[in-house]
Design a protein around this motif. Structure first.
Motif, PDB file in Angstrom:
ATOM      1  N   ASP A 182     -14.979  75.930 -17.258  1.00  7.86           N
ATOM      2  CA  ASP A 182     -16.214  76.713 -17.309  1.00  7.86           C
ATOM      3  C   ASP A 182     -17.397  75.829 -17.689  1.00  7.86           C
ATOM      4  OD1 ASP A 182     -14.856  79.146 -16.775  1.00  7.86           O
ATOM      5  OD2 ASP A 182     -14.308  79.319 -18.904  1.00  7.86           O
ATOM      6  N   GLY A 183     -18.606  76.285 -17.326  1.00 10.78           N
ATOM      7  CA  GLY A 183     -19.828  75.617 -17.742  1.00 10.78           C
ATOM      8  C   GLY A 183     -20.292  74.498 -16.834  1.00 10.78           C
ATOM      9  N   PHE A 184     -19.538  74.229 -15.784  1.00 11.00           N
ATOM     10  CA  PHE A 184     -19.911  73.178 -14.840  1.00 11.00           C
ATOM     11  C   PHE A 184     -19.743  73.703 -13.422  1.00 11.00           C
ATOM     12  CE2 PHE A 184     -18.535  70.979 -18.673  1.00 11.00           C
ATOM     13  CZ  PHE A 184     -19.573  70.070 -18.868  1.00 11.00           C
ATOM     14  N   ALA A 185     -20.382  73.006 -12.489  1.00 12.05           N
ATOM     15  CA  ALA A 185     -20.293  73.382 -11.082  1.00 12.05           C
ATOM     16  C   ALA A 185     -20.214  72.123 -10.231  1.00 12.05           C
ATOM     17  CB  ALA A 185     -21.514  74.216 -10.675  1.00 12.05           C
ATOM     18  N   PRO A 186     -19.628  72.204  -9.051  1.00  9.64           N
ATOM     19  CA  PRO A 186     -19.660  71.063  -8.145  1.00  9.64           C
ATOM     20  C   PRO A 186     -21.094  70.602  -7.905  1.00  9.64           C
ATOM     21  CG  PRO A 186     -18.129  72.721  -7.349  1.00  9.64           C
ATOM     22  CD  PRO A 186     -18.865  73.337  -8.504  1.00  9.64           C
ATOM     23  N   GLU A 187     -21.278  69.305  -7.824  1.00  9.20           N
ATOM     24  CA  GLU A 187     -22.565  68.620  -7.627  1.00  9.20           C
ATOM     25  C   GLU A 187     -23.340  68.440  -8.924  1.00  9.20           C
ATOM     26  OE1 GLU A 187     -24.881  70.181  -4.405  1.00  9.20           O
ATOM     27  OE2 GLU A 187     -23.205  70.089  -2.989  1.00  9.20           O
ATOM     28  N   ASP A 188     -22.857  68.974 -10.037  1.00  6.25           N
ATOM     29  CA  ASP A 188     -23.507  68.640 -11.316  1.00  6.25           C
ATOM     30  C   ASP A 188     -23.433  67.137 -11.526  1.00  6.25           C
ATOM     31  OD1 ASP A 188     -24.182  71.211 -12.033  1.00  6.25           O
ATOM     32  OD2 ASP A 188     -22.538  71.488 -13.467  1.00  6.25           O
ATOM     33  N   ARG A 189     -24.563  66.548 -11.950  1.00  5.13           N
ATOM     34  CA  ARG A 189     -24.573  65.114 -12.274  1.00  5.13           C
ATOM     35  C   ARG A 189     -24.256  64.986 -13.754  1.00  5.13           C
ATOM     36  NH1 ARG A 189     -29.272  60.972 -12.897  1.00  5.13           N
ATOM     37  NH2 ARG A 189     -30.409  62.874 -13.406  1.00  5.13           N
TER      38      ARG A 189
END
Length: 348
Positions: free
Chosen positions: A75-82
């Protein structure tokens, strides 16, 4: 994407660029596509054989990249987050962790040492690192090359906090390598009256002045003890930060500290190093003789905030970016003290 290129450690002076399978993740992990990875002094010690790790291993513990695959339980992150990652993972249960000092966790594991690291096109971030809060989103206005170098800045910032520098104090930094220059900027934020940097290389003394040093000493040509006396009215400095892994230099540096001052050992020395000092110096001058090791994700996040705000600038300390195939050149630059911070581009 089924394969990737990575720099693999097999033993001292024995690294090779290899084609390996891209790591597979579980539902509690993430896969990161590495943009840049920084070469650290510890990477060079692994290369030289003075720091021991198990082989084979993909090293590299300073990196920035994009999440390309995310386990369904994360949780708390998504694809493409740097993101960047604070690499040392604490156990959370040992006496050090329980006392709030997880940076010196007894059972810690570290990405790039015990776990495959960032000198690769892709790196898997283990569940323990995610759960410990080690994965940090990079502010939009912080460039990739700066984010890749943010972890050692966090380590340097922990050292500054260990020193307890107060407004108006005098600070001496011995060594103007990457950490010494980071310490110079970070010390400036504490408003000391003087920041003195002792360094034998002219180009690095000049960089120290740019970073906020008030005075520099050519340790190759000048008598450091005499110059410190001149700059402090004969008292010595309130805080000395030792940023070179040279035990012999450490032995003489204790004389630069005033009564009631602090001597912080930051730089790691080769395994088995020994120093000989007169304990009466510490005893009668009541010197606080201490060390600093690693950092925490919370401090790393503080550093990202300082970089985003512009209060801290390290852009000018990035000496070069090399493709993965030129890894040996980057390691030898570190070994020969050439440049300041060198990055690896695994896609170059």
């Amino acid at each position: 994407m089924t394969t990737m290129r990575a720099l693999v450690f097999h033993g001292p002076k024995d690294f090779s660029v290899e084609t390996l399978p891209v790591p597979r993740i579980t539902e509690d992990e993430m896969l990161v596509k590495v943009r840049y990875a920084g070469i650290c002094g510890t990477d060079n010690r692994i290369y030289q054989g003075t720091k021991k790790i198990a082989a084979p291993r993909i090293t590299g513990h300073e990196f920035v990249g994009d999440i390309v695959e995310l386990g369904k339980n994360v949780d708390g992150f998504a694809p493409e987050d740097r993101i960047t990652v604070y690499p040392m993972i604490p156990c959370g249960t040992c006496y050090a962790c329980r006392s709030g000092r997880k940076n010196i966790c007894v059972n810690r594991t570290t990405i790039g040492y015990e776990i495959d690291g960032g000198f690769a096109q892709y790196v898997k971030i283990p569940s323990a690192a995610i759960k410990a809060g080690n994965v940090l989103k990079v502010p939009e206005n912080v460039p990739d090359r700066v984010a890749a170098a943010s972890e050692p800045v966090a380590a340097a910032y922990h050292g500054i906090k260990r020193c307890g520098i107060r407004r108006g104090q005098t600070v001496l930094i011995v060594g103007a390598g990457p950490i010494g220059l980071f310490h110079t900027q970070l010390a400036r934020l504490q408003s000391p009256s003087k920041i003195i940097v002792s360094e034998p290389r002219e180009e690095k003394r000049e960089l120290a002045l740019e970073m906020g040093a008030t005075d520099v000493i050519d340790s190759a040509k000048e008598n450091v003890l005499e110059r410190v006396g001149e700059l402090t009215g004969g008292a010595g400095v309130d805080v000395l930060i030792f940023d070179v892994g040279l035990p012999k230099v450490m032995e003489s540096s204790l004389d630069y500290v005033k009564k009631g001052g602090t001597f912080l050992i930051f730089a790691g020395c080769p395994a088995g190093s020994r120093i000989t000092i007169d304990p009466n110096i510490i005893h009668y001058k009541e010197i606080n003789f201490t060390g600093s090791s690693a950092s925490t994700p919370e401090i790393h996040a503080e550093v990202l905030s300082l970089l985003s705000s512009g209060k801290l600038r390290i852009d000018g300390l990035i000496s070069g970016i090399l493709p993965l195939d030129r890894w040996r050149e980057g390691f030898e630059m570190k070994n020969q003290y050439v440049g300041v911070k060198v990055l690896i581009n695994p896609w170059g």
